[in-house]
Motif scaffolding. Sequence first.
Motif, PDB file in Angstrom:
ATOM      1  N   ARG A 125       0.837  -1.197   0.000  1.00  0.00           N
ATOM      2  CA  ARG A 125       0.000   0.000   0.000  1.00  0.00           C
ATOM      3  C   ARG A 125       0.870   1.245   0.000  1.00  0.00           C
ATOM      4  NH1 ARG A 125      -2.059   0.936   5.704  1.00  0.00           N
ATOM      5  NH2 ARG A 125      -0.253   0.323   6.907  1.00  0.00           N
ATOM      6  N   VAL A 126       0.376   2.279  -0.606  1.00  0.00           N
ATOM      7  CA  VAL A 126       1.058   3.567  -0.605  1.00  0.00           C
ATOM      8  C   VAL A 126       0.413   4.383   0.512  1.00  0.00           C
ATOM      9  CG1 VAL A 126       1.602   5.640  -1.920  1.00  0.00           C
ATOM     10  CG2 VAL A 126       1.570   3.411  -3.062  1.00  0.00           C
ATOM     11  N   VAL A 127       1.227   4.723   1.523  1.00  0.00           N
ATOM     12  CA  VAL A 127       0.709   5.357   2.734  1.00  0.00           C
ATOM     13  C   VAL A 127       1.711   6.384   3.261  1.00  0.00           C
ATOM     14  CG1 VAL A 127      -0.644   3.336   3.438  1.00  0.00           C
ATOM     15  CG2 VAL A 127       1.705   3.580   4.238  1.00  0.00           C
ATOM     16  N   SER A 128       1.265   7.148   4.241  1.00  0.00           N
ATOM     17  CA  SER A 128       2.199   8.041   4.930  1.00  0.00           C
ATOM     18  C   SER A 128       3.041   7.199   5.885  1.00  0.00           C
ATOM     19  CB  SER A 128       1.449   9.129   5.694  1.00  0.00           C
ATOM     20  OG  SER A 128       0.761   8.586   6.791  1.00  0.00           O
ATOM     21  N   ALA A 129       4.211   7.690   6.189  1.00  0.00           N
ATOM     22  CA  ALA A 129       5.126   6.960   7.074  1.00  0.00           C
ATOM     23  C   ALA A 129       4.493   6.684   8.433  1.00  0.00           C
ATOM     24  CB  ALA A 129       6.432   7.738   7.235  1.00  0.00           C
ATOM     25  N   ASN A 130       3.612   7.555   8.875  1.00  0.00           N
ATOM     26  CA  ASN A 130       2.947   7.383  10.179  1.00  0.00           C
ATOM     27  C   ASN A 130       1.963   6.220  10.191  1.00  0.00           C
ATOM     28  OD1 ASN A 130       4.136   9.907  10.080  1.00  0.00           O
ATOM     29  ND2 ASN A 130       2.593  10.865  11.337  1.00  0.00           N
ATOM     30  N   SER A 131       1.587   5.727   9.019  1.00  0.00           N
ATOM     31  CA  SER A 131       0.563   4.687   8.926  1.00  0.00           C
ATOM     32  C   SER A 131       1.128   3.284   8.775  1.00  0.00           C
ATOM     33  CB  SER A 131      -0.347   4.967   7.726  1.00  0.00           C
ATOM     34  OG  SER A 131      -0.952   6.219   7.854  1.00  0.00           O
ATOM     35  N   VAL A 132       2.431   3.148   8.833  1.00  0.00           N
ATOM     36  CA  VAL A 132       3.056   1.840   8.634  1.00  0.00           C
ATOM     37  C   VAL A 132       2.792   0.948   9.847  1.00  0.00           C
ATOM     38  CG1 VAL A 132       5.243   0.641   8.246  1.00  0.00           C
ATOM     39  CG2 VAL A 132       4.814   2.845   7.151  1.00  0.00           C
ATOM     40  N   ALA A 133       2.335  -0.269   9.600  1.00  0.00           N
ATOM     41  CA  ALA A 133       2.050  -1.230  10.665  1.00  0.00           C
ATOM     42  C   ALA A 133       3.339  -1.875  11.167  1.00  0.00           C
ATOM     43  CB  ALA A 133       1.080  -2.297  10.149  1.00  0.00           C
ATOM     44  N   TYR A 134       3.278  -2.469  12.322  1.00  0.00           N
ATOM     45  CA  TYR A 134       4.463  -3.063  12.959  1.00  0.00           C
ATOM     46  C   TYR A 134       5.087  -4.179  12.123  1.00  0.00           C
ATOM     47  CZ  TYR A 134       1.693  -7.130  14.235  1.00  0.00           C
ATOM     48  OH  TYR A 134       0.926  -8.267  14.188  1.00  0.00           O
ATOM     49  N   ASN A 135       4.297  -4.862  11.318  1.00  0.00           N
ATOM     50  CA  ASN A 135       4.814  -5.993  10.529  1.00  0.00           C
ATOM     51  C   ASN A 135       5.167  -5.599   9.099  1.00  0.00           C
ATOM     52  OD1 ASN A 135       2.145  -5.575   9.758  1.00  0.00           O
ATOM     53  ND2 ASN A 135       1.777  -7.739   9.326  1.00  0.00           N
ATOM     54  N   GLU A 136       5.224  -4.291   8.829  1.00  0.00           N
ATOM     55  CA  GLU A 136       5.502  -3.813   7.486  1.00  0.00           C
ATOM     56  C   GLU A 136       6.858  -3.122   7.404  1.00  0.00           C
ATOM     57  OE1 GLU A 136       1.252  -2.666   5.512  1.00  0.00           O
ATOM     58  OE2 GLU A 136       2.021  -1.261   7.015  1.00  0.00           O
ATOM     59  N   SER A 137       7.436  -3.169   6.219  1.00  0.00           N
ATOM     60  CA  SER A 137       8.611  -2.360   5.886  1.00  0.00           C
ATOM     61  C   SER A 137       8.116  -1.172   5.074  1.00  0.00           C
ATOM     62  CB  SER A 137       9.605  -3.181   5.066  1.00  0.00           C
ATOM     63  OG  SER A 137      10.158  -4.208   5.854  1.00  0.00           O
ATOM     64  N   PHE A 138       8.948  -0.140   4.974  1.00  0.00           N
ATOM     65  CA  PHE A 138       8.545   1.102   4.321  1.00  0.00           C
ATOM     66  C   PHE A 138       9.672   1.625   3.441  1.00  0.00           C
ATOM     67  CE2 PHE A 138       8.129   5.790   4.337  1.00  0.00           C
ATOM     68  CZ  PHE A 138       6.839   5.926   3.858  1.00  0.00           C
ATOM     69  N   ILE A 139       9.320   1.995   2.219  1.00  0.00           N
ATOM     70  CA  ILE A 139      10.255   2.633   1.299  1.00  0.00           C
ATOM     71  C   ILE A 139       9.697   4.016   0.980  1.00  0.00           C
ATOM     72  CG2 ILE A 139      11.264   2.598  -1.013  1.00  0.00           C
ATOM     73  CD1 ILE A 139      11.006  -0.439  -0.971  1.00  0.00           C
ATOM     74  N   PRO A 140      10.384   5.093   1.378  1.00  0.00           N
ATOM     75  CA  PRO A 140       9.886   6.436   1.051  1.00  0.00           C
ATOM     76  C   PRO A 140       9.931   6.684  -0.449  1.00  0.00           C
ATOM     77  CG  PRO A 140      12.029   6.566   2.134  1.00  0.00           C
ATOM     78  CD  PRO A 140      11.641   5.120   2.113  1.00  0.00           C
ATOM     79  N   ILE A 141       8.912   7.396  -0.956  1.00  0.00           N
ATOM     80  CA  ILE A 141       8.849   7.714  -2.386  1.00  0.00           C
ATOM     81  C   ILE A 141       8.845   9.228  -2.596  1.00  0.00           C
ATOM     82  CG2 ILE A 141       7.600   7.386  -4.555  1.00  0.00           C
ATOM     83  CD1 ILE A 141       6.271   4.910  -3.263  1.00  0.00           C
ATOM     84  N   TRP A 142       7.986   9.957  -1.888  1.00  0.00           N
ATOM     85  CA  TRP A 142       7.926  11.409  -2.029  1.00  0.00           C
ATOM     86  C   TRP A 142       7.440  12.028  -0.736  1.00  0.00           C
ATOM     87  CZ3 TRP A 142       3.897   8.596  -4.441  1.00  0.00           C
ATOM     88  CH2 TRP A 142       2.608   8.910  -4.037  1.00  0.00           C
ATOM     89  N   GLN A 143       7.519  13.371  -0.687  1.00  0.00           N
ATOM     90  CA  GLN A 143       6.977  14.131   0.430  1.00  0.00           C
ATOM     91  C   GLN A 143       5.886  15.057  -0.094  1.00  0.00           C
ATOM     92  OE1 GLN A 143      10.276  16.281   2.219  1.00  0.00           O
ATOM     93  NE2 GLN A 143      10.384  14.778   3.847  1.00  0.00           N
ATOM     94  N   ASP A 144       4.809  15.125   0.651  1.00  0.00           N
ATOM     95  CA  ASP A 144       3.768  16.110   0.369  1.00  0.00           C
ATOM     96  C   ASP A 144       4.007  17.284   1.307  1.00  0.00           C
ATOM     97  OD1 ASP A 144       2.395  14.747  -1.619  1.00  0.00           O
ATOM     98  OD2 ASP A 144       0.931  13.866  -0.241  1.00  0.00           O
ATOM     99  N   ASN A 145       4.142  18.481   0.744  1.00  0.00           N
ATOM    100  CA  ASN A 145       4.294  19.709   1.526  1.00  0.00           C
ATOM    101  C   ASN A 145       2.922  20.352   1.644  1.00  0.00           C
ATOM    102  OD1 ASN A 145       7.249  19.833   1.855  1.00  0.00           O
ATOM    103  ND2 ASN A 145       7.200  19.881  -0.371  1.00  0.00           N
ATOM    104  N   TYR A 146       2.495  20.583   2.872  1.00  0.00           N
ATOM    105  CA  TYR A 146       1.159  21.125   3.116  1.00  0.00           C
ATOM    106  C   TYR A 146       1.216  22.616   3.419  1.00  0.00           C
ATOM    107  CZ  TYR A 146      -1.114  16.627   3.001  1.00  0.00           C
ATOM    108  OH  TYR A 146      -1.629  15.433   2.566  1.00  0.00           O
ATOM    109  N   GLN A 147       0.231  23.327   2.882  1.00  0.00           N
ATOM    110  CA  GLN A 147       0.108  24.758   3.098  1.00  0.00           C
ATOM    111  C   GLN A 147      -1.364  25.093   3.335  1.00  0.00           C
ATOM    112  OE1 GLN A 147       1.967  27.020  -0.031  1.00  0.00           O
ATOM    113  NE2 GLN A 147       3.814  25.773  -0.013  1.00  0.00           N
ATOM    114  N   ILE A 148      -1.584  26.280   3.847  1.00  0.00           N
ATOM    115  CA  ILE A 148      -2.958  26.744   4.065  1.00  0.00           C
ATOM    116  C   ILE A 148      -3.525  27.221   2.727  1.00  0.00           C
ATOM    117  CG2 ILE A 148      -4.451  28.417   5.236  1.00  0.00           C
ATOM    118  CD1 ILE A 148      -3.225  26.421   7.181  1.00  0.00           C
ATOM    119  N   ALA A 149      -4.655  26.665   2.346  1.00  0.00           N
ATOM    120  CA  ALA A 149      -5.374  27.098   1.149  1.00  0.00           C
ATOM    121  C   ALA A 149      -6.518  27.992   1.597  1.00  0.00           C
ATOM    122  CB  ALA A 149      -5.919  25.892   0.390  1.00  0.00           C
ATOM    123  N   VAL A 150      -6.591  29.163   0.987  1.00  0.00           N
ATOM    124  CA  VAL A 150      -7.692  30.083   1.278  1.00  0.00           C
ATOM    125  C   VAL A 150      -8.324  30.512  -0.040  1.00  0.00           C
ATOM    126  CG1 VAL A 150      -6.676  30.946   3.436  1.00  0.00           C
ATOM    127  CG2 VAL A 150      -6.255  32.166   1.291  1.00  0.00           C
TER     128      VAL A 150
END
Length: 177
Positions: free
Chosen positions: A29-54
Motif C-alpha cells: 500500500r502507498v501510505v504516509s510513514a505514520n501509517s506503517v504497521a508493525y509488521n511492514e517495511s517502508f520505502i519512502p517515495i515522495w513528500q507532500d508539503n502542506y500549506q494553508i489554502a484560502v
Amino acid sequence: MSHLLKKITEKIDHIELTLVDPQEPCDARVVSANSVAYNESFIPIWQDNYQIAVPKSWPIAQQSSINIIQLQDMPFINRAPCDALDTLKVVMADASIRFQPRANIKTIEYAWQLVCAGIGAALLPDWQEILEAEALVLMPVEDNRLIKDIGLAFNRNKENSFIISAVKEVCRSVRVS
C-alpha cells in the motif's frame, strides 16, 4: 500516484491493481510513514508539503505566507484523517489558537472544492493541480514545515515475492528526493 501506478503496470506484465480502503488486507500500500504497521517495511517515495489554502477572494490571500496567529477563528475545512492537519492543530493549541471547523470531510478533493467555493480554509498539499486552481491560494505557515512522507508499505513476510520486489524497484526508481 497516477505516475507510480502507471510505472508499476509498465514494469509488471498482466498485474491487476486493486485500490482498497486503508483497513483492508493487501500485499502493498502507498501510505504516509505514520501509517506503517508493525509488521511492514517502508520505502519512502515522495513528500507532500502542506500549506494553508484560502479562497482567492479573502483579503488574506494577498499575503505570501500566513502567521499562526492569523489562524485564530479562521473557518476551516476539517479533513480527517490527515497527519499534517493533526500536527497543525497541535501547533495551534500550543499557541492558544482555536481551530474553528466549518465542514468535516475525508478527501483532499472535497477540501479543495470547498475552499474554492469560499466555505473556509484548508490544509492542502502543494500538488500542481491545486497550485493551478484559480479560485484559491496556497500559503506556507510561517515557522512551520508541514510535511508527510509518502511511500510503499509492504508485509515483511512477502518482501522477496516477485511482485513485491518489482514494485519496490519501481518505487525506488521514481523516488523524489
